[in-house]
Design a protein around this motif. Structure first.
Motif, short mmCIF file in Angstrom:
data_model
loop_
_atom_site.label_atom_id
_atom_site.label_comp_id
_atom_site.label_asym_id
_atom_site.label_seq_id
_atom_site.Cartn_x
_atom_site.Cartn_y
_atom_site.Cartn_z
N VAL A 1 1.35 -0.19 -2.50
CA VAL A 1 0.87 0.37 -3.55
C VAL A 1 -0.19 1.23 -3.79
O VAL A 1 -0.63 2.06 -4.64
CB VAL A 1 0.73 -0.57 -4.82
N ASP A 2 -1.09 1.02 -2.59
CA ASP A 2 -2.65 1.83 -2.69
C ASP A 2 -2.98 1.64 -1.09
O ASP A 2 -2.42 0.99 -0.29
CB ASP A 2 -3.52 1.29 -3.60
N GLU A 3 -4.11 2.45 -1.15
CA GLU A 3 -4.67 2.62 0.30
C GLU A 3 -5.16 1.08 0.80
O GLU A 3 -4.89 0.75 2.06
CB GLU A 3 -5.87 3.58 0.23
N ALA A 4 -5.77 0.44 -0.11
CA ALA A 4 -6.45 -0.91 0.59
C ALA A 4 -5.02 -1.71 0.87
O ALA A 4 -5.36 -2.65 2.06
CB ALA A 4 -6.98 -1.60 -0.59
N ALA A 5 -3.99 -1.81 0.16
CA ALA A 5 -2.92 -2.54 0.47
C ALA A 5 -2.38 -2.27 1.86
O ALA A 5 -1.86 -2.89 2.81
CB ALA A 5 -1.95 -2.56 -0.55
N ALA A 6 -2.50 -1.04 2.05
CA ALA A 6 -1.65 -0.22 3.29
C ALA A 6 -2.76 -0.97 4.57
O ALA A 6 -2.25 -1.18 5.53
CB ALA A 6 -1.50 1.12 3.42
N HIS A 7 -4.02 -0.61 4.39
CA HIS A 7 -5.02 -0.80 5.15
C HIS A 7 -4.62 -2.68 5.80
O HIS A 7 -4.73 -2.78 7.02
CB HIS A 7 -6.21 -0.77 4.96
N ALA A 8 -4.39 -3.38 4.64
CA ALA A 8 -4.39 -4.66 5.01
C ALA A 8 -3.06 -5.05 5.84
O ALA A 8 -2.87 -6.00 6.65
CB ALA A 8 -4.30 -5.53 3.60
N LEU A 9 -2.12 -4.28 5.73
CA LEU A 9 -0.89 -4.40 6.35
C LEU A 9 -1.00 -4.22 7.81
O LEU A 9 -0.35 -4.93 8.45
CB LEU A 9 0.26 -3.63 5.65
N LEU A 10 -1.35 -3.18 7.89
CA LEU A 10 -1.77 -2.74 9.33
C LEU A 10 -2.73 -3.81 10.02
O LEU A 10 -2.42 -4.18 11.18
CB LEU A 10 -2.27 -1.25 9.60
N ALA A 11 -3.74 -4.11 9.54
CA ALA A 11 -4.68 -5.17 10.05
C ALA A 11 -4.22 -6.49 10.28
O ALA A 11 -4.23 -6.82 11.36
CB ALA A 11 -5.75 -5.21 9.28
N LEU A 12 -3.53 -7.03 9.34
CA LEU A 12 -3.10 -8.27 9.23
C LEU A 12 -1.70 -8.58 10.14
O LEU A 12 -1.53 -9.69 10.72
CB LEU A 12 -2.73 -8.94 8.08
N THR A 13 -1.06 -7.73 10.23
CA THR A 13 0.20 -7.86 11.33
C THR A 13 -0.30 -7.62 12.75
O THR A 13 0.73 -7.85 13.63
CB THR A 13 1.41 -6.64 10.98
N GLU A 14 -1.45 -7.10 12.84
CA GLU A 14 -1.89 -6.78 14.17
C GLU A 14 -1.32 -6.11 14.93
O GLU A 14 -0.94 -6.18 16.14
CB GLU A 14 -2.38 -8.24 15.01
N ALA A 15 -0.60 -5.01 14.54
CA ALA A 15 0.41 -3.95 15.34
C ALA A 15 -0.37 -3.29 16.14
O ALA A 15 -1.47 -2.78 15.89
CB ALA A 15 1.04 -3.32 14.37
#
Length: 391
Positions: free
Chosen positions: A225-239
C-alpha cells in the motif's frame, strides 16, 4: 495414437502415477500442485489428461483456466502446466498430442488465448510465440528498514486480502492476469512457494511470494500500500533476489535496493488459436483507443494484412466492427493497410512495443500509409501476469 498408446482424461486411480512422473521429471512439489488442482471443484479431473501405455501413465498435462484483462476487458484464457513425459517414451509425439488436447479443450471452453511458461523454444512447435516480457530477476543489494511491521505466512482466510492488494498493483498495467480463486487456494496449500503478508498495527499492508529457502529466497508478486510496507516485505522475507515490478507502488519503492537486471530476454509464451475471434472480442478496446486517440468523429476502416489473410476493422463514432476477414493480401499498403507477420500478432496485441516498435524491429511489420491510425489501434502494452509457477 499408435503403438497401443491411449490419450484420455485422467482419473483418480492415476493420481499416484501422475505424481511420481511429475516429481521425477520436475520437483516433488509438482505432485502436490497437481493433486490440489484435480481435487479442487474449480478444476477437477477433467482439467488433466494422460497418455497411458497399458496401465502405465507415460505422459501428462493440465489445463488451468485463466482470465487476461486488457484495458479493462476480460479475455477468457488458459495456461498449460504440469507437463511431463516418461524418459523411455520421449520423442514419440506425446506432448504434441497432449497440447492438441489442451488447445481443443481450451477452444471448447471459449478461451481465446493460451499463455504459458516453458523451456526455451520447445512450445514454438505448437503455435506459441514469445510475446509478453517476464519481469527480470534482480539481486538484492541492500536491505531497507522494517520497523513497525511484522511478517507472517498467509492462510486460505487471507486470500481476499492478498487478492485486493494484488488487484491494486495490477490496476497500473494495461494487461494483467490475476490469480483465479482456485489458483489462490492451490498456492496457499502447496510447498513449492510461500505466500506472505506484512502487517502494520495488525492491518495487512503488503504481500508477496517466495521460493523455498533451500533454493535461495527469491521474492516476486510484490504488492504494497505504500513505500514503508514494501520495504518491510523485502527486509522481513530476507530475499536475496526479486522479480522487479515496474510501475507499481511496491516495485518503485524497492528499485533502490536491487542490482542490475541480466542482459537476457525472458518472455511468456502466447498462442492465439482463432485470431478473428480474438479481434472480434477486442472491438471495445479498439473503439476506446480510437475515441481517446483523436478518431472519435472519424469514419473509415483499418486494414491489417497477415499476408496469407487479412482483416478489415470498420470504425465510426468511436466504435469498431464487426471484423471482416479476407484472403491473401501481399501488398496491404496499396489498400491503405498495415502488414503484420502472423507470428507477430500476439506481440502486436499484448507486447511492449506496439506497432511502431515492431516496425522498427521486423521488416515484415509496417504501418502502411495510415500510420497514425494503426499506431493508435495497436499501442505498446505493459503487462503484469501472475502464473502458477514463479517465472
Amino acid at each position: 495414437m499408435t503403438d497401443g498408446l491411449v490419450l484420455r482424461t485422467a482419473r483418480p486411480e492415476d493420481l499416484d502415477q501422475i505424481g511420481a512422473l511429475l516429481a521425477d521429471r520436475g520437483e516433488p512439489e509438482d505432485a502436490i500442485g497437481h493433486r490440489l488442482v484435480v481435487e479442487d471443484p474449480d478444476a477437477g479431473w477433467e482439467a488433466c489428461a494422460v497418455v497411458v501405455d497399458g496401465d502405465k501413465v507415460v505422459s501428462t498435462a493440465t489445463l488451468l483456466d485463466e482470465t487476461l484483462v486488457l484495458n479493462g476487458l476480460e479475455i477468457p484464457a488458459s495456461q498449460v502446466e504440469l507437463v511431463a513425459t516418461d524418459r523411455a517414451h520421449e520423442g514419440r509425439g506425446l506432448v504434441r498430442a497432449l497440447m492438441d488436447w489442451a488447445h481443443e479443450r481450451s477452444a471448447a471452453r471459449g478461451q481465446l488465448v493460451n499463455v504459458m511458461l516453458g523451456i526455451p523454444y520447445f512450445y514454438r512447435q505448437f503455435g506459441y510465440t514469445y510475446a509478453i516480457p517476464i519481469s527480470a530477476t534482480r539481486p538484492v543489494t541492500s536491505r531497507p528498514d522494517s520497523a513497525g511491521h511484522t511478517l507472517r505466512e498467509a492462510t486460505v482466510d487471507d486470500i481476499p486480502t492478498m487478492a485486493r492488494l494484488q488487484d491494486a498493483e495490477q490496476a497500473h498495467a494495461d494487461l494483467r492476469m490475476p490469480h483465479s480463486p482456485g489458483l489462490w487456494r492451490w498456492l496457499v496449500a502447496r510447498d513449492g512457494s510461500t505466500e506472505w503478508l506484512v502487517e502494520r498495527d495488525g492491518v495487512p499492508v503488503a504481500t508477496g511470494r517466495t521460493t523455498p529457502p533451500d533454493e535461495g529466497v527469491r521474492l516476486c508478486e510484490v504488492a504494497a500500500v505504500d513505500e514503508a510496507a514494501a520495504h518491510a516485505l523485502l527486509a522481513l522475507t530476507e530475499a536475496t533476489e526479486m522479480n522487479e515490478r515496474p510501475g507499481t507502488v511496491a516495485g518503485e519503492a524497492l528499485e533502490p535496493f536491487l542490482g542490475p537486471a541480466p542482459e537476457e530476454a525472458n518472455s511468456y509464451y502466447v498462442r492465439i488459436g482463432d485470431p478473428i475471434a480474438l479481434l472480434e472480442h477486442l472491438r471495445p478496446v479498439f473503439g476506446r483507443r480510437l475515441a481517446d486517440g483523436g478518431f472519435a468523429d472519424q469514419e473509415g476502416e483499418a486494414v491489417v494484412s497477415f499476408y496469407r489473410s487479412h482483416v478489415r476493422l470498420p470504425f465510426k463514432a468511436g466504435e469498431v466492427g464487426p471484423i471482416v476477414p479476407g484472403g491473401t493480401m501481399q501488398a496491404p499498403g496499396a489498400a491503405g493497410g498495415a502488414g503484420v507477420a502472423p507470428d507477430m500478432l500476439a506481440s502486436l496485441l499484448f507486447g511492449p512495443h506496439g506497432l511502431k516498435g515492431l516496425t522498427a524491429r521486423f521488416p515484415d511489420v509496417y504501418p502502411g500509409p495510415n500510420a497514425e491510425l494503426m499506431q493508435t489501434l495497436f499501442p505498446p502494452v505493459r503487462g503484469d501476469l501472475m502464473t502458477f509457477y514463479m517465472p
